[in-house]
Design an enzyme around this catalytic site. Sequence first.
Site, PDB file in Angstrom:
ATOM      1  N   THR A 137       0.820  -1.211   0.000  1.00 56.81           N
ATOM      2  CA  THR A 137       0.000   0.000   0.000  1.00 56.81           C
ATOM      3  C   THR A 137       0.856   1.263   0.000  1.00 56.81           C
ATOM      4  OG1 THR A 137      -1.766  -1.143   1.171  1.00 56.81           O
ATOM      5  CG2 THR A 137      -1.773   1.255   1.277  1.00 56.81           C
ATOM      6  N   GLY A 176       2.215  -3.024   8.219  1.00 59.07           N
ATOM      7  CA  GLY A 176       2.531  -3.398   9.591  1.00 59.07           C
ATOM      8  C   GLY A 176       3.915  -4.008   9.702  1.00 59.07           C
ATOM      9  N   GLU A 420      -6.561  -4.655   3.089  1.00 53.79           N
ATOM     10  CA  GLU A 420      -6.644  -5.764   2.132  1.00 53.79           C
ATOM     11  C   GLU A 420      -7.848  -5.609   1.198  1.00 53.79           C
ATOM     12  OE1 GLU A 420      -4.103  -7.626   1.812  1.00 53.79           O
ATOM     13  OE2 GLU A 420      -3.241  -6.681   3.578  1.00 53.79           O
TER      14      GLU A 420
END
Length: 538
Positions: A137, A176, A420
């Site tokens: 992303t 993350g 997602e």
Amino acid sequence: METIAAERRASKVETEQLTYLLHGGKDFVLRKREIEIAVASDPVYDLKKYHYLTGEELFEKAVKASVHTITQVIPQLDISGIFERQLLTQIIGGENPFALHTDMFIPTITGQGSPEQQEKWMPLAISNKIIGCYAQTEMGHGTYLRGLETTATYDPVTQEFDLHSPTLTSIKWWPGTLGVNATHAIVTARLLTKGQDKGIHNFIIQLRSLNNHVAMKGITVGDIGPKFGYEQMDNGFLKFEHVRIPRDNLLMRYVQVLPDGTYVNAKTSSKHSYGTMVFIRSVLAKFSFEMLSRALTIAIRYSIVRRQTQNRPGQPETQLLDYGKQQHTLMTLLSTVYAIFFVSQDMLQLYVTTQSQMNEENMELLPELHASSSGVKAIATTLASQGIETCRISCGGHGYSLSSGFPFLYKSCTPSMTYEGDNNVLLLQTARYLIKVRKEIREDPEYTPPENVKYLEGVVRPNSVNFRSPQDQLTLYQRMAHCCMERAVAKVTQGEKNGLDYFDAWNAAAIELIQCAEAHTHYIMVKSFIENLDREEV
């Protein structure tokens, strides 16, 4: 406690058998209990002061717990395989700041790395000598992968790729484990060679030194700062300034760039790159089941022990669960939990089957897997997030306390509606697949649609309906999905007749298309529920 015990004694449910069903069988449940005992007795995992810690303290505690898990608990308990590791993380609770290492970094290398790359990287990753994340992303693009801007330009002179972030919006944002912990990353970037853009590919890149954890030359990396929740996860940003990596850091199971810059790929290589993302979407359905089931357990137990209003003189106050509205609210959610559980199991099985076929270059099931997992992810995460809030409200004022557990569950679950894949975008992808199947049915008499979309051939209206009959219910869901599809197609077609191009006609029908995808997903969830209830062990 006696009130709960009395309710349990009155139940006819075989709870032990149900536990085996929900948690992977008797052997896995016994293993789970063994791990639970070890974790509960370990002071490192004590959460008594959890709600009184700052965000920085929570993150530090989570990192220490994760290191303790890796260096002490996993060897002592002989934890092996990705499922046992995920089970351990679930038992420990909270967010695992190293989650992306096991959930995405390792599976991507396994799925997309060549045998030589797996031999090189997997021992390092499994032994935690390197910690990885998955950097896809960007600040400007998430669900729309083709819009990603990070570039990887091949230089045949040095046989290296030049990684670069050409714009502000190309900076990787949100991954993350990236902010503080990761030493390496799977980075998604546009592959440029011989002046041609070959589209999105994955690369393994070292981000920080293994000696002092300082960022490598040309790399700017850090934490994105406070968030709505996930205080224990170091979501990060990543910027490249012409960072050079070796040619063989491109994941090469299905594609290659030869030393001279020639691009070689299998015909199906672009489809393999969706593997990790589709897997995570399937996993998120099971995650939704776990989050909502926890919230529902809290709400039902509270509704048993909490009494409200003396409705008959001389009698105890009435249990909350004996009120019709409370019962309807929680029992409806209870059935929803089981529906999500069964369809999540079916999605994971479909993923395994599809992946096995893809390894043989058979892509037949991939469109259905992509469409179904997109729809199920969207519906399951929405139902879970809304359901957790409903459970909180059902517990009155006490539900607003951090000690109730609801705030943590809600903060953990609600971001799944956007990461997602944004749920609305995913539902539109499901709708696109359904329209494509409908078109093939009408244009090709030899075409046989997959089982879950056979209703697009037409649904016969039943003369009478027994609403207690599962098959009659399923027929009604089929008919609803079919009607929603026809309405959506009619809206798109009318838009084109009115002079709109296909995109504008599609965009004008977005509401109907999403309703069509929702109806289809509800149908496959109900179908899964009914089929699983017919299984002997259930």
